[in-house]
Design a protein around this motif. Structure first.
Motif, PDB file in Angstrom:
ATOM      1  N   LYS A 154       0.868  -1.182   0.000  1.00  0.00           N
ATOM      2  CA  LYS A 154       0.000   0.000   0.000  1.00  0.00           C
ATOM      3  C   LYS A 154       0.898   1.223   0.000  1.00  0.00           C
ATOM      4  CE  LYS A 154      -4.003   2.159   2.043  1.00  0.00           C
ATOM      5  NZ  LYS A 154      -4.773   2.262   0.841  1.00  0.00           N
ATOM      6  N   LEU A 155       0.936   1.884  -1.130  1.00  0.00           N
ATOM      7  CA  LEU A 155       1.706   3.117  -1.265  1.00  0.00           C
ATOM      8  C   LEU A 155       0.721   4.276  -1.154  1.00  0.00           C
ATOM      9  CD1 LEU A 155       3.973   2.025  -4.257  1.00  0.00           C
ATOM     10  CD2 LEU A 155       4.539   2.033  -1.834  1.00  0.00           C
ATOM     11  N   ALA A 156       0.476   4.700   0.079  1.00  0.00           N
ATOM     12  CA  ALA A 156      -0.533   5.735   0.338  1.00  0.00           C
ATOM     13  C   ALA A 156      -0.063   7.116  -0.109  1.00  0.00           C
ATOM     14  CB  ALA A 156      -0.883   5.754   1.822  1.00  0.00           C
ATOM     15  N   ASP A 157       1.235   7.355  -0.071  1.00  0.00           N
ATOM     16  CA  ASP A 157       1.794   8.662  -0.455  1.00  0.00           C
ATOM     17  C   ASP A 157       2.657   8.515  -1.701  1.00  0.00           C
ATOM     18  OD1 ASP A 157       0.638   9.983   1.755  1.00  0.00           O
ATOM     19  OD2 ASP A 157       2.281   9.329   3.042  1.00  0.00           O
ATOM     20  N   TYR A 158       2.122   7.833  -2.689  1.00  0.00           N
ATOM     21  CA  TYR A 158       2.886   7.582  -3.908  1.00  0.00           C
ATOM     22  C   TYR A 158       3.163   8.901  -4.636  1.00  0.00           C
ATOM     23  CZ  TYR A 158       4.153   6.038  -8.565  1.00  0.00           C
ATOM     24  OH  TYR A 158       4.813   5.866  -9.751  1.00  0.00           O
ATOM     25  N   ALA A 159       4.395   9.047  -5.109  1.00  0.00           N
ATOM     26  CA  ALA A 159       4.762  10.235  -5.894  1.00  0.00           C
ATOM     27  C   ALA A 159       5.833   9.846  -6.905  1.00  0.00           C
ATOM     28  CB  ALA A 159       5.270  11.342  -4.990  1.00  0.00           C
ATOM     29  N   SER A 160       5.693  10.356  -8.099  1.00  0.00           N
ATOM     30  CA  SER A 160       6.665  10.104  -9.155  1.00  0.00           C
ATOM     31  C   SER A 160       6.736  11.329 -10.053  1.00  0.00           C
ATOM     32  CB  SER A 160       6.246   8.874  -9.965  1.00  0.00           C
ATOM     33  OG  SER A 160       7.226   8.551 -10.916  1.00  0.00           O
ATOM     34  N   GLU A 161       7.906  11.558 -10.589  1.00  0.00           N
ATOM     35  CA  GLU A 161       8.120  12.673 -11.501  1.00  0.00           C
ATOM     36  C   GLU A 161       8.696  12.097 -12.785  1.00  0.00           C
ATOM     37  OE1 GLU A 161      10.917  16.639 -11.583  1.00  0.00           O
ATOM     38  OE2 GLU A 161      10.121  15.961  -9.663  1.00  0.00           O
ATOM     39  N   ILE A 162       7.997  12.294 -13.886  1.00  0.00           N
ATOM     40  CA  ILE A 162       8.413  11.742 -15.173  1.00  0.00           C
ATOM     41  C   ILE A 162       8.731  12.884 -16.120  1.00  0.00           C
ATOM     42  CG2 ILE A 162       7.687  10.341 -17.150  1.00  0.00           C
ATOM     43  CD1 ILE A 162       5.829   9.642 -14.143  1.00  0.00           C
ATOM     44  N   GLU A 163       9.920  12.811 -16.695  1.00  0.00           N
ATOM     45  CA  GLU A 163      10.320  13.837 -17.654  1.00  0.00           C
ATOM     46  C   GLU A 163       9.519  13.661 -18.941  1.00  0.00           C
ATOM     47  OE1 GLU A 163      14.303  15.508 -19.920  1.00  0.00           O
ATOM     48  OE2 GLU A 163      14.502  13.988 -18.364  1.00  0.00           O
ATOM     49  N   ILE A 164       9.020  14.769 -19.469  1.00  0.00           N
ATOM     50  CA  ILE A 164       8.242  14.757 -20.706  1.00  0.00           C
ATOM     51  C   ILE A 164       9.196  14.971 -21.874  1.00  0.00           C
ATOM     52  CG2 ILE A 164       6.417  15.901 -22.018  1.00  0.00           C
ATOM     53  CD1 ILE A 164       5.215  16.735 -19.283  1.00  0.00           C
ATOM     54  N   ALA A 165       9.283  13.966 -22.734  1.00  0.00           N
ATOM     55  CA  ALA A 165      10.185  14.051 -23.893  1.00  0.00           C
ATOM     56  C   ALA A 165       9.563  14.893 -25.005  1.00  0.00           C
ATOM     57  CB  ALA A 165      10.523  12.659 -24.398  1.00  0.00           C
ATOM     58  N   LYS A 166       8.267  14.658 -25.270  1.00  0.00           N
ATOM     59  CA  LYS A 166       7.575  15.451 -26.284  1.00  0.00           C
ATOM     60  C   LYS A 166       6.113  15.589 -25.902  1.00  0.00           C
ATOM     61  CE  LYS A 166       6.985  11.429 -29.271  1.00  0.00           C
ATOM     62  NZ  LYS A 166       7.062  10.914 -30.600  1.00  0.00           N
ATOM     63  N   ASP A 167       5.482  16.670 -26.366  1.00  0.00           N
ATOM     64  CA  ASP A 167       4.081  16.942 -26.019  1.00  0.00           C
ATOM     65  C   ASP A 167       3.151  16.062 -26.833  1.00  0.00           C
ATOM     66  OD1 ASP A 167       4.558  18.765 -24.080  1.00  0.00           O
ATOM     67  OD2 ASP A 167       4.294  20.523 -25.349  1.00  0.00           O
ATOM     68  N   ASP A 168       3.047  14.834 -26.425  1.00  0.00           N
ATOM     69  CA  ASP A 168       2.208  13.884 -27.137  1.00  0.00           C
ATOM     70  C   ASP A 168       1.517  13.024 -26.084  1.00  0.00           C
ATOM     71  OD1 ASP A 168       1.064  12.475 -29.179  1.00  0.00           O
ATOM     72  OD2 ASP A 168       2.902  11.567 -29.913  1.00  0.00           O
ATOM     73  N   THR A 169       1.737  11.753 -26.151  1.00  0.00           N
ATOM     74  CA  THR A 169       1.165  10.819 -25.192  1.00  0.00           C
ATOM     75  C   THR A 169       2.287  10.186 -24.389  1.00  0.00           C
ATOM     76  OG1 THR A 169      -0.637  10.348 -26.722  1.00  0.00           O
ATOM     77  CG2 THR A 169      -0.274   8.759 -24.975  1.00  0.00           C
ATOM     78  N   ILE A 170       2.053  10.070 -23.098  1.00  0.00           N
ATOM     79  CA  ILE A 170       3.024   9.427 -22.216  1.00  0.00           C
ATOM     80  C   ILE A 170       2.352   8.223 -21.567  1.00  0.00           C
ATOM     81  CG2 ILE A 170       2.484  10.859 -20.207  1.00  0.00           C
ATOM     82  CD1 ILE A 170       5.511  10.929 -19.642  1.00  0.00           C
ATOM     83  N   ASN A 171       3.090   7.115 -21.472  1.00  0.00           N
ATOM     84  CA  ASN A 171       2.540   5.898 -20.891  1.00  0.00           C
ATOM     85  C   ASN A 171       3.197   5.662 -19.535  1.00  0.00           C
ATOM     86  OD1 ASN A 171       1.622   3.348 -20.242  1.00  0.00           O
ATOM     87  ND2 ASN A 171       1.707   2.637 -22.349  1.00  0.00           N
TER      88      ASN A 171
END
Length: 159
Positions: free
Chosen positions: A81-98
């Motif tokens: 149980k990750l109640a305080d989940y946080a992640s930061e993902i770098e955006i390579a291009k303004d499209d769709t990110i998975n």
């Protein structure tokens, strides 16, 4: 095709977006022979927000796994149980990110590195192998217990 973690950044509102739901255990894509098996759906409640060239993901992740104990080799359940989940993902291009791989890996990384059934948090128990592999200390009566100060004194005189 159902892709809850495929986010179209062009349609992401300024204040961000909330996504929640659950994914079947097969979401974790674990080999059937793997000692780790997902036994419950992944439940998620996440907030996605853009911050410049990064996508900030926060919220909670919840899933239960069946693990193999490293001591007795019996299976036991472990709840992540990750109640305080946080992640930061770098955006390579303004499209769709998975985010699928990120969410999957972060959940699996929350599992213990060396699983022990006595550390299971669903149905706590004592490991049946506890104490079976500990070597007893054996000393013989004529064996000295310590080298004593005489050895150190002799070594100190070598200087």
């Amino acid at each position: 095709m159902h892709r809850p973690f495929s986010i179209d950044l062009r349609s992401l509102p300024d204040g961000g977006k909330d996504i929640s739901g659950q994914e079947i255990p097969a979401f974790f894509d674990l080999d059937p022979k793997d000692p780790i098996q997902a036994i419950s759906p992944l439940k998620y409640d996440l907030h996605l927000e853009r911050d410049g060239k990064d996508l900030l993901v926060s919220g909670s992740l919840d899933a239960t796994f069946s693990l193999e104990c490293g001591a007795c080799l019996e299976r036991f359940d472990y709840h992540v149980k990750l109640a305080d989940y946080a992640s930061e993902i770098e955006i390579a291009k303004d499209d769709t990110i998975n985010l699928t791989d990120t969410v999957r890996e972060d959940t699996l990384l929350a599992l213990p590195s060396y699983p022990r059934c006595d550390a299971g948090n669903v149905q706590p128990r004592q490991c049946p192998a506890e104490g079976r592999f500990e070597k007893e200390l054996e000393t013989t009566p004529d064996e000295p217990q310590s080298a004593g100060p005489g050895v150190w004194e002799a070594l100190n005189k070598l200087n």
